[in-house]
Write a protein that holds these residues in place. Sequence first.
Motif, PDB file in Angstrom:
ATOM      1  N   THR A 164       0.518  37.129   8.745  1.00 59.28           N
ATOM      2  CA  THR A 164       0.411  36.101   8.984  1.00 59.28           C
ATOM      3  C   THR A 164      -0.778  36.230  10.105  1.00 59.28           C
ATOM      4  O   THR A 164      -2.037  35.859  10.077  1.00 59.28           O
ATOM      5  CB  THR A 164       1.701  35.147   9.213  1.00 59.28           C
ATOM      6  OG1 THR A 164       1.959  34.606   8.061  1.00 59.28           O
ATOM      7  CG2 THR A 164       0.465  33.718   9.354  1.00 59.28           C
ATOM      8  N   ASP A 206      -1.998  34.082   1.942  1.00 59.89           N
ATOM      9  CA  ASP A 206      -1.022  34.006   2.551  1.00 59.89           C
ATOM     10  C   ASP A 206       0.313  33.552   1.229  1.00 59.89           C
ATOM     11  O   ASP A 206       0.803  33.095   1.741  1.00 59.89           O
ATOM     12  CB  ASP A 206      -0.629  33.131   4.227  1.00 59.89           C
ATOM     13  CG  ASP A 206       0.055  34.244   4.926  1.00 59.89           C
ATOM     14  OD1 ASP A 206       1.061  34.778   4.769  1.00 59.89           O
ATOM     15  OD2 ASP A 206       0.323  33.170   6.039  1.00 59.89           O
ATOM     16  N   GLU A 207       1.354  34.442   1.359  1.00 62.32           N
ATOM     17  CA  GLU A 207       2.314  34.381   0.328  1.00 62.32           C
ATOM     18  C   GLU A 207       1.623  32.503  -1.016  1.00 62.32           C
ATOM     19  O   GLU A 207       2.573  31.627   0.115  1.00 62.32           O
ATOM     20  CB  GLU A 207       3.481  33.997   1.326  1.00 62.32           C
ATOM     21  CG  GLU A 207       3.727  34.625   2.453  1.00 62.32           C
ATOM     22  CD  GLU A 207       5.361  35.454   2.372  1.00 62.32           C
ATOM     23  OE1 GLU A 207       6.251  34.463   2.066  1.00 62.32           O
ATOM     24  OE2 GLU A 207       5.308  35.759   4.064  1.00 62.32           O
TER      25      GLU A 207
HETATM   26 MG   LIG Z   1       3.715  34.878   7.402  1.00 65.28          MG
END
Ligand SMILES: [Mg+2]
Lengths: 276, 367
Positions: free
Chosen positions: B54, B169-170
């Motif tokens: 991240t 991000d995911e």
């Molecule tokens: Mg993360």
Amino acid sequence: MAEPSSTRRRSGRPFSVRHLPGFTLVAAACFVMLYAPIVTLVTYSFNGGESIALWEGFSLRWYVSAWANEAVQEATVRSLVVAVLASGIATALATMAALGTTRTGPFPGRMVIYALINQPLMVPEIVTAVALLIFFAMIKIATGYTGLAYLVLAHAAFCVPFAYLPIRARLEGMDLSYETAAADLYATPWRTFRYVTLPLMTPGIVAGAMLAFVISLDDVVITEFVKSAGQDTLPTYMLGQLRRMVTPEVNAISTALLALTVLLLTVFFALTRKRG
Amino acid sequence: MEAQSQPAVAMEARGVSKIFRGPEGDFHALDSVSVSIAEGEFFTLLGPSGCGKTTLLRMIAGFEHPSAGQLLLHGEDISDLPPYRRQVNTVFQSYALFPHLSVAENIAFGLRMLGRPNAEVDQTVDRMLKLVKMEPMRNRLTSQISGGQQQRVALARALAPAPKVLLLDEPLSALDLKLRKEMQIELKRLQHETGITFIFVTHDQEEALTMSDRIAVMRDGHVLQIGAPREIYDQPANRFVASFIGETNFLSATSEGIVDGGIRIRIGDTVSVETDLPDGVDPKGDLTVVVRPEHIVLRERGAPDTLSATLTNAVYFGTDTHYHLELASGQHPIARRQNAAGAPERVEIGAAIGVAFAPSAARLLRD
Ligand SMILES: [Mg+2]
Ligand SMILES: Nc1ncnc2c1ncn2[C@@H]1O[C@H](COP(=O)(O)OP(=O)(O)OP(=O)(O)O)[C@@H](O)[C@H]1O
């Protein structure tokens, strides 16, 4: 845990103060004490007779006479003008304060700032009143101005924390990820504020303004100290009336004020309730 | 590859580091990370929680400033640009859809902020709604659509301004398994249709293997290996990568001496293979080889080039069966075999069997 026998006896029943002896009775008594006077006040505002204690039949005469009373009209207009201006100023200041305390990185002295903003909630009202009286007297001597601005500023000052609390609560409940997403989508800081932060915090601002308005509308202590001659607001006018002669006209005015306040507070709670 | 045929570089990180300074001391979230991502590539950052995925993404988007190093977008250094000046968009894990705007207004937001004319905005929004199959919901508030639909809107919103690089991000971690599988295919389709470079973050190795053109495996702020899924799976750079990607058996081995182009090692008493000797492996020290479960075959006990083993358990998985083994050395590898059609072959639990694998299936790895 200390008394296994009693816990066993009451097992299966979750703890509830309702099971304490007399609790329901006390609660009921409290409600009666809270609302009986208000019910009486509202009831006697519709009294046909002159008395505030003797029922002589239903009538709207006191509403009519209050409505026709020029002093009441004047005080009402003044109350509304002061409340609108003061809550407007207080809300603008509170909005900036709330942004400054939630949309900044942590800075030293943050708790001190909170305390300073909320100071009017802590300082006894009478102290604020005396302080304002003296302070404004100095300005009056220096400038000669004696208009309504003193009252407006005084009200704005003590309304700030009432406007600040709901706005800050709203901002704290608002995830910063919206502002992050806006910046990611090419919004400059100003546009992020204009198109994301401001619309999202609006319910908090409206709620804060309403609370400030209600607080200003019913203030007596500070108004009594700060007002110049002939600057009665509705509450100080009523106080003056009560000193002379009590008629159900006061009940009628109070009931009207109560109705307005209940309306505004209903809107306030509707706005501050968490959105599902 | 020749220089001419190489696609242009969309995003490059050169020696990027991030140090978070805190009261308990400095924390190196990223340590001199260098990656180069080609235009139109589906690039995945894969690693365990806290490895800095991240942080790297936030630096590319502009929400963190690198402590050292450079970030180049299409060759231009963007390290000092604020987020709203970078032609990079993000699909946030929490979606962060604007709750006061409708689906269509959410998608239009970026284009409006860029000051595009209304006609162009409307046209692009229509195209995006179609792309993510959300046309019927264009006027709904984002609180009035399901999680999977919010995901699509978040994608459309980030794709609408046609960024040079899309950061994800995911994005699938909040979805249930079935929806997740659907969205994986959907994402690949979107990337194919738009031709936009995707940088995708996940800690799900299967997701990374199935979706990516290339993967960067990260750990503790370092990039351990960059390569195509096959490369990472078949030739893991070290033991961490091997164990993080797919299932792996580690078997201890001893050196029998350096040979031409590698090393001859002995596994157990009976198996001896020749393999590469990678940099950083001490041939005189304790050696460990890696063998994937699908490369282990079960044989008769005592067959040539097999290790003696006992079958301790067999777990049925539908498409294949996992055989849990115990070697004479006390190690417990797992063998995986695809289930054939017809009557299942029975191997008795507790049976004494032999275990074999092709010499090329055993790889020596550094720690
Ligand atoms: Mg993360
Ligand atoms: N603002 C910050 N201040 C201090 N440390 C931070 C900050 N942001 C991240 N970190 C630390 O940096 C490390 C990397 O964080 P990061 O969020 O990049 O991990 P991640 O790989 O995305 O993990 P996950 O898979 O859990 O999302 C973590 O150990 C985290 O605690």
